[in-house]
Design an enzyme around this catalytic site. Sequence first.
Site, mmCIF file in Angstrom:
data_model
loop_
_atom_site.group_PDB
_atom_site.id
_atom_site.type_symbol
_atom_site.label_atom_id
_atom_site.label_comp_id
_atom_site.label_asym_id
_atom_site.label_seq_id
_atom_site.Cartn_x
_atom_site.Cartn_y
_atom_site.Cartn_z
ATOM 1 N N LYS A 68 -1.260 -6.257 -1.522
ATOM 2 C CA LYS A 68 -2.092 -7.299 -2.139
ATOM 3 C C LYS A 68 -2.263 -8.492 -1.206
ATOM 4 O O LYS A 68 -3.120 -9.334 -1.432
ATOM 5 C CB LYS A 68 -1.540 -7.706 -3.509
ATOM 6 C CG LYS A 68 -0.066 -7.900 -3.607
ATOM 7 C CD LYS A 68 0.419 -7.842 -5.073
ATOM 8 C CE LYS A 68 1.919 -7.641 -5.121
ATOM 9 N NZ LYS A 68 2.456 -7.035 -6.284
ATOM 10 N N LYS A 114 0.171 -0.022 5.196
ATOM 11 C CA LYS A 114 0.444 0.118 3.756
ATOM 12 C C LYS A 114 -0.566 -0.694 2.936
ATOM 13 O O LYS A 114 -0.926 -1.798 3.339
ATOM 14 C CB LYS A 114 1.868 -0.414 3.530
ATOM 15 C CG LYS A 114 2.357 -0.419 2.131
ATOM 16 C CD LYS A 114 3.757 -1.037 2.067
ATOM 17 C CE LYS A 114 3.702 -2.533 1.819
ATOM 18 N NZ LYS A 114 4.934 -3.134 1.316
ATOM 19 N N LYS A 148 7.908 -9.602 7.562
ATOM 20 C CA LYS A 148 7.544 -10.830 6.837
ATOM 21 C C LYS A 148 7.809 -12.060 7.685
ATOM 22 O O LYS A 148 7.069 -13.040 7.594
ATOM 23 C CB LYS A 148 8.291 -10.921 5.502
ATOM 24 C CG LYS A 148 7.693 -10.031 4.431
ATOM 25 C CD LYS A 148 8.037 -10.532 3.036
ATOM 26 C CE LYS A 148 7.429 -9.652 1.968
ATOM 27 N NZ LYS A 148 7.909 -9.963 0.625
HETATM 28 P P1 TYM Z 1 6.986 -5.028 -4.517
HETATM 29 O O1 TYM Z 1 6.675 -6.070 -5.529
HETATM 30 O O2 TYM Z 1 6.557 -5.261 -3.109
HETATM 31 O O3 TYM Z 1 6.407 -3.624 -4.966
HETATM 32 C C1 TYM Z 1 6.700 -3.057 -6.231
HETATM 33 C C2 TYM Z 1 6.817 -1.545 -6.100
HETATM 34 O O4 TYM Z 1 5.607 -0.990 -5.582
HETATM 35 C C3 TYM Z 1 5.899 -0.151 -4.468
HETATM 36 N N1 TYM Z 1 4.779 -0.228 -3.515
HETATM 37 C C4 TYM Z 1 4.127 0.819 -3.039
HETATM 38 N N2 TYM Z 1 4.254 2.141 -3.266
HETATM 39 C C5 TYM Z 1 3.388 2.966 -2.623
HETATM 40 N N3 TYM Z 1 2.402 2.527 -1.791
HETATM 41 C C6 TYM Z 1 2.244 1.222 -1.526
HETATM 42 N N4 TYM Z 1 1.271 0.811 -0.723
HETATM 43 C C7 TYM Z 1 3.120 0.293 -2.171
HETATM 44 N N5 TYM Z 1 3.236 -1.057 -2.152
HETATM 45 C C8 TYM Z 1 4.259 -1.363 -2.977
HETATM 46 C C9 TYM Z 1 7.186 -0.719 -3.882
HETATM 47 O O5 TYM Z 1 7.881 0.242 -3.123
HETATM 48 C C10 TYM Z 1 7.926 -1.133 -5.125
HETATM 49 O O6 TYM Z 1 8.626 -0.043 -5.668
HETATM 50 N N6 TYM Z 1 11.782 -5.784 -3.416
HETATM 51 C C11 TYM Z 1 10.893 -5.215 -4.396
HETATM 52 C C12 TYM Z 1 11.106 -5.804 -5.785
HETATM 53 C C13 TYM Z 1 12.512 -5.719 -6.270
HETATM 54 C C14 TYM Z 1 13.191 -4.533 -6.675
HETATM 55 C C15 TYM Z 1 14.489 -4.962 -7.056
HETATM 56 C C16 TYM Z 1 12.820 -3.192 -6.749
HETATM 57 C C17 TYM Z 1 13.363 -6.762 -6.405
HETATM 58 N N7 TYM Z 1 14.542 -6.303 -6.869
HETATM 59 C C18 TYM Z 1 15.441 -4.038 -7.523
HETATM 60 C C19 TYM Z 1 13.776 -2.283 -7.206
HETATM 61 C C20 TYM Z 1 15.063 -2.718 -7.584
HETATM 62 C C21 TYM Z 1 9.470 -5.507 -3.987
HETATM 63 O O7 TYM Z 1 9.186 -6.468 -3.312
HETATM 64 O O8 TYM Z 1 8.553 -4.702 -4.550
#
Ligand code: TYM
Length: 345
Positions: free
Chosen positions: A213, A210, A128
Site C-alpha cells: 500500500k 511485493k 524500511k
Molecule cells: P502487514 O500489515 O504488513 O501485513 C499484514 C499481512 O499481509 C501479508 N502481506 C502479504 N501477503 C502476500 N502478498 C503481499 N504482497 C503481502 N503484503 C502483506 C503480510 O505477510 C501479513 O501477514 N508485522 C506485521 C503485523 C503484525 C503481526 C504481528 C503479524 C504485528 N504483530 C503478530 C502476525 C503476528 C505486518 O506488518 O503485517
Amino acid sequence: MESTTVTTAPEAVKPERKKVILSGIQPTGVFTLGNYIGAVRNWGQMQEDYQCAYFIADLHSLTVRQEPAQLRKQTLEAFALLLACGIDPQKSLCFIQSHVPAHAELGWILDCYTQFGELSRMTQFKDKSARHADNVNAGLFTYPSLMAGDILLYQADFVPVGADQKQHLEFTRDLATRFNNLYGQTFRIPEPYIPKTGARVMSLQDPTKKMSKSDTNANGFITVLDDPKVIVNKFKRAITDSEAQVCYREGKDGINNLMSIYSAITGRTFEQIEQEFAGQGYGAFKLAVGEAVAEELRPVREEFARLMKDKGYLEATYRAGAEQATAISQRTITKVKKKVGLLAP
Ligand code: TYM
C-alpha cells in the site's frame, strides 16, 4: 468413625485444547489484495477449527511517522475491514493492539532478551530504514520483539502470514526458545502458516516487487475497497511480457503473478489456467483475472460500507475484544514478570 469415599474422575474426559491461531495487520491504509490473499482471507477460513485471535497492530504503525487524526481514522477502518473480510467477532477474538497493555509490556521485556546483531539482520528493518532514512528510530529496529510479544502472549500454535513475515516468525521462535531455556517452559513455540499460493502477491507494475500500500504508483496495487471498474482497469494495465502465452514459467514474473492471483481466487491449478487460456492473448486473461478479483471483493466492499455506518457496533466490538484479550494476556505476562524477577505489585 464415618468412612469417606474417594471417587476418582474418569480418565480422558479432559477436553482437548483447541489450537490457537493469532495474526495481526497494520492500519497503515486500506488492505491490499496482497494482504487479503496472503493473510486476511485465510484468517476467516480458520475460525471454525481453531481458537483465533486477530488484531490491528497500531503500535507497530508508529515505527513510521503517522498523522495522528489519520491514524485514528485508519485504525477504525482497519477494524471494520477485518470484520468485512469475514472475521466474525462471535467466533474470533478481535481487538486493537494498543488497547491491551500487555503487548507493550512483553515487547519491552523481550527487547532485553534480544541481541543487536539479530535485529540488524532483519530484511524488513533494512528495507524500511532505507526507505525512511530520515527516521530510523529505535522502534523500527526493535519491531520484531514487539511482534514476538504479540504472538507469545497468546501462546499461539500457528501464525498465518504472507511470506514477507517468515523471518520475523523465525526470530520469534528463537527468542521463545531462548527464554524457555533460561526460565523453564513459558512460551509455546509458534509455527508460521504461509499459504501455498498467494503468499507473495507482487506489484502489477513491477512484478519483482511485493504489492504494497506504500507503493507510489497506484496502478501497482489493488485495495480491497477499489471500485470494480478500477480493479479491471488496473489489471488491464498490468505489466506482462511479449510472449502472449499464458503459462507459469521462470522469467515470466508478470504472468506468474497474475496466475497466482487467479489461482488463489478461483482455486484452479496452474495447468487448468493454462488450458483455459490456451490460444488466447493476454487481453482475455487479464480481463478474467480483473473480473474474478472484483467479484471476490464485492461483498467486502459492501460489508465495509454497512459497518462504517454503525460506529456504535464497531466500538462495542473492539471494547469487548480488548477486555477479553486483556484477561487472556494477563496469564502470560504475569508468569513472565515473575520469572524475570519483577516484584508483584
Ligand atoms: P502487514 O500489515 O504488513 O501485513 C499484514 C499481512 O499481509 C501479508 N502481506 C502479504 N501477503 C502476500 N502478498 C503481499 N504482497 C503481502 N503484503 C502483506 C503480510 O505477510 C501479513 O501477514 N508485522 C506485521 C503485523 C503484525 C503481526 C504481528 C503479524 C504485528 N504483530 C503478530 C502476525 C503476528 C505486518 O506488518 O503485517
